[in-house]
Design a protein around this motif. Sequence first.
Motif, PDB file in Angstrom:
ATOM      1  N   THR A 136       0.862  -1.177   0.000  1.00 33.39           N
ATOM      2  CA  THR A 136       0.000   0.000   0.000  1.00 33.39           C
ATOM      3  C   THR A 136       0.899   1.228   0.000  1.00 33.39           C
ATOM      4  N   TYR A 137       0.339   2.325  -0.469  1.00 25.58           N
ATOM      5  CA  TYR A 137       1.044   3.602  -0.485  1.00 25.58           C
ATOM      6  C   TYR A 137       0.007   4.715  -0.547  1.00 25.58           C
ATOM      7  N   ARG A 138       0.442   5.945  -0.402  1.00 21.91           N
ATOM      8  CA  ARG A 138      -0.441   7.106  -0.526  1.00 21.91           C
ATOM      9  C   ARG A 138      -0.218   7.747  -1.892  1.00 21.91           C
ATOM     10  N   ASP A 139      -1.315   8.002  -2.613  1.00 23.42           N
ATOM     11  CA  ASP A 139      -1.173   8.655  -3.908  1.00 23.42           C
ATOM     12  C   ASP A 139      -1.011  10.163  -3.718  1.00 23.42           C
ATOM     13  N   GLN A 144      -5.151   6.188   0.219  1.00 21.73           N
ATOM     14  CA  GLN A 144      -4.402   4.934   0.277  1.00 21.73           C
ATOM     15  C   GLN A 144      -4.731   4.078  -0.943  1.00 21.73           C
ATOM     16  N   ARG A 145      -3.693   3.512  -1.550  1.00 20.69           N
ATOM     17  CA  ARG A 145      -3.826   2.644  -2.712  1.00 20.69           C
ATOM     18  C   ARG A 145      -3.207   1.297  -2.391  1.00 20.69           C
ATOM     19  N   PRO A 170      -7.973  -0.365  -1.512  1.00 24.39           N
ATOM     20  CA  PRO A 170      -7.826  -1.593  -0.726  1.00 24.39           C
ATOM     21  C   PRO A 170      -9.098  -2.440  -0.694  1.00 24.39           C
ATOM     22  N   THR A 171     -10.267  -1.798  -0.780  1.00 20.36           N
ATOM     23  CA  THR A 171     -11.530  -2.542  -0.753  1.00 20.36           C
ATOM     24  C   THR A 171     -11.752  -3.354  -2.032  1.00 20.36           C
ATOM     25  N   LEU A 176      -9.062  -7.021  -7.909  1.00 18.49           N
ATOM     26  CA  LEU A 176      -7.726  -6.770  -8.440  1.00 18.49           C
ATOM     27  C   LEU A 176      -6.947  -8.076  -8.568  1.00 18.49           C
ATOM     28  N   THR A 177      -7.046  -8.933  -7.564  1.00 13.76           N
ATOM     29  CA  THR A 177      -6.354 -10.224  -7.601  1.00 13.76           C
ATOM     30  C   THR A 177      -6.874 -11.080  -8.750  1.00 13.76           C
TER      31      THR A 177
END
Length: 191
Positions: A136-139, A144-145, A170-171, A176-177
């Motif tokens: 995860t990271y902050r755009d 949060q992404r 994240p939700t 995405l997977t």
Amino acid sequence: MNKHFTRVLATAAMLGTASMLATVLPSDAATQASSPSYTYKCWGTSADHCNVTVQAPKGWKFTKLDKFQARFTNGTSQLRVRAIYSKYSPRSVQAQKLAALKKVPGLKIISQSSGKKPTLVQGNAPTVAYYDITYTYRDTTGAQRLATTRYADQLGDGRAYVELTVGGRPTDKTALTQTLNHATQTVTLVG
């Protein structure tokens, strides 16, 4: 040159690119059973030549970034596919990416993993071996992404040929997977 890669190129030359790429498409039963549905896309060094092929979610916007890289987007979700033709193993390239990620603001490594998926592409190895980094990271807006970057060996010779990255909220992790796994099973390098 790798035997599998040579076979793919030879097959493409003999059968023509269109017929070779048709082998990427799943059977009607597989298409009906999957959710979301996927569509075939190819891009490459010119408008009439495919170097990279993949099945991406139907309705996602396609953007060719360069001759070996493209992005598919849908709202806050994206799939990026990049042919890297690395001479290194997927695990080695994963370690290089991990080092580069340390500069990303708000980075949190969720997991590092490896696995195999059966391929849906004739001419590739029976399974695609891969190494992942999920993080995860902050755009730029501070949101949060969640992202997973995968290095895959479609030809079975221990080299990373393709980098696939999915990203989104994240939700959206499950979707995405699913998108990443389908792309892993259908991506191929044509020539």
